[in-house]
Motif scaffolding. Structure first.
Motif, PDB file in Angstrom:
ATOM      1  N   ALA A   1      -3.256  -2.334   5.225  1.00  0.00           N
ATOM      2  CA  ALA A   1      -2.688  -2.893   3.472  1.00  0.00           C
ATOM      3  C   ALA A   1      -3.998  -3.574   2.946  1.00  0.00           C
ATOM      4  O   ALA A   1      -4.002  -3.107   1.574  1.00  0.00           O
ATOM      5  N   ALA A   2      -5.003  -3.848   3.383  1.00  0.00           N
ATOM      6  CA  ALA A   2      -6.172  -4.125   2.583  1.00  0.00           C
ATOM      7  C   ALA A   2      -6.986  -3.264   1.967  1.00  0.00           C
ATOM      8  O   ALA A   2      -7.659  -3.578   1.123  1.00  0.00           O
ATOM      9  N   CYS A   3      -7.443  -2.305   2.658  1.00  0.00           N
ATOM     10  CA  CYS A   3      -8.064  -1.260   1.785  1.00  0.00           C
ATOM     11  C   CYS A   3      -6.992  -0.752   0.585  1.00  0.00           C
ATOM     12  O   CYS A   3      -7.644  -0.055   0.144  1.00  0.00           O
ATOM     13  N   ARG A   4      -5.025  -0.656   1.300  1.00  0.00           N
ATOM     14  CA  ARG A   4      -4.707   0.179   0.271  1.00  0.00           C
ATOM     15  C   ARG A   4      -5.093  -0.731  -0.996  1.00  0.00           C
ATOM     16  O   ARG A   4      -4.746  -0.410  -1.918  1.00  0.00           O
ATOM     17  N   TRP A   5      -4.634  -2.085  -1.027  1.00  0.00           N
ATOM     18  CA  TRP A   5      -5.088  -3.185  -1.970  1.00  0.00           C
ATOM     19  C   TRP A   5      -6.501  -2.793  -2.639  1.00  0.00           C
ATOM     20  O   TRP A   5      -6.418  -3.217  -3.697  1.00  0.00           O
ATOM     21  N   ALA A   6      -7.480  -2.276  -2.073  1.00  0.00           N
ATOM     22  CA  ALA A   6      -8.490  -2.492  -2.430  1.00  0.00           C
ATOM     23  C   ALA A   6      -8.583  -1.314  -3.671  1.00  0.00           C
ATOM     24  O   ALA A   6      -9.081  -1.689  -4.699  1.00  0.00           O
TER      25      ALA A   6
END
Length: 267
Positions: A155-160
């Motif tokens: 999820a964090a890489c997608r929010w990035a």
């Protein structure tokens, strides 16, 4: 934008959504540049495109390596020209909670999609701005909007990538280069085989309400997204409904997503 005759760079083109998109664009007359790590897989997709009368170019590249991506940009520009469309599709990552994630794997997750999209866009962008035309498509996950348990690094890489998409759009205002964020729900692809255990962590709300798409359907939808040039393009329709509900009832949708998703088992 009509895709016929357009030069299109597609990352993550060797399988799944990238392969489906490459085949669809090739059949519509686009000049596709297939980018991923594995040359043999890319060549197999290119052979299908050329057999159908299309034009495909294979460019193996490690998109996590700035030097390799820089070389890719220079070679493509000199031999084929400046792309009309960039489709930042490369992405991977297992669905793991923080305490399940090896530190090295957390770094790898950020390499694709985020750094891969940043690097590929960066090497072609100056020439696109100078030409004052082009389209950058960032392929996104619903996890960039609402997050379930058990997939924090993913999820964090997608929010990035979401932040990159928004910042890029602001950067390019008035240049003639447009930015589109394309989002799909669950897709039948090799992703689930390459990331065992991820499918089992999909929130129940997704399984109940959002139909699964095939890679062929993704390819057809991607062509529509390129032609439409909207800020955000979502498929299937029920995904759009859920995102709208998230905007109207954020607390409820977030609660439902977490409640129907992965739950930690404590002894």
């Amino acid at each position: 934008m009509d895709v016929a005759g357009k030069l299109v760079v597609i990352t993550g083109a060797s399988q799944g959504m990238g392969a489906g998109t490459s085949l669809a664009l090739g059949k519509q007359g686009a000049r596709v540049i297939l980018v991923a790590r594995t040359k043999a897989k890319l060549q197999a997709i290119a052979d299908q495109i050329t057999a159908a009368g299309g034009e495909a170019h294979v460019r193996p590249c490690d998109l996590s390596d700035p030097a390799s991506v820089t070389a890719l940009g220079e070679e493509v520009t000199s031999s084929l020209g400046v792309p009309d469309v960039i489709i930042n599709n490369a992405g991977a990552g297992r669905w793991l909670a923080v305490d399940e994630t090896p530190l090295e794997e957390a770094v790898q997750m950020m390499q694709a999609p985020y750094f891969a999209a940043f690097f590929v866009t960066r090497v072609f962008l100056p020439a696109m701005i100078e030409r004052r035309s082009g389209l950058i498509v960032n392929v996104q996950s619903p996890m960039s909007r609402v997050v379930a348990g058990g997939c924090t690094g993913y999820a964090a890489c997608r929010w990035a990538l979401r932040g990159f998409n928004e910042g890029l759009r602001a950067d390019l205002r008035g240049t003639g280069v447009r930015v589109t964020e394309v989002m799909f729900g669950e897709v039948t692809s090799d992703y689930w085989d390459n990331n065992p255990g991820a499918k089992e962590r999909l929130p129940g709300i997704a399984n109940m309400l959002i139909p699964t798409m095939t890679t062929e359907q993704v390819g057809a939808a991607m062509i529509k997204a390129i032609r439409a040039e909207r800020r955000v393009f979502m498929r299937p329709f029920m995904l759009t409904v859920i995102v709208c509900l998230l905007w109207m009832f954020p607390s409820f949708v977030r609660w439902l997503t977490v409640r129907t998703g992965w739950q930690r088992e404590l002894s």
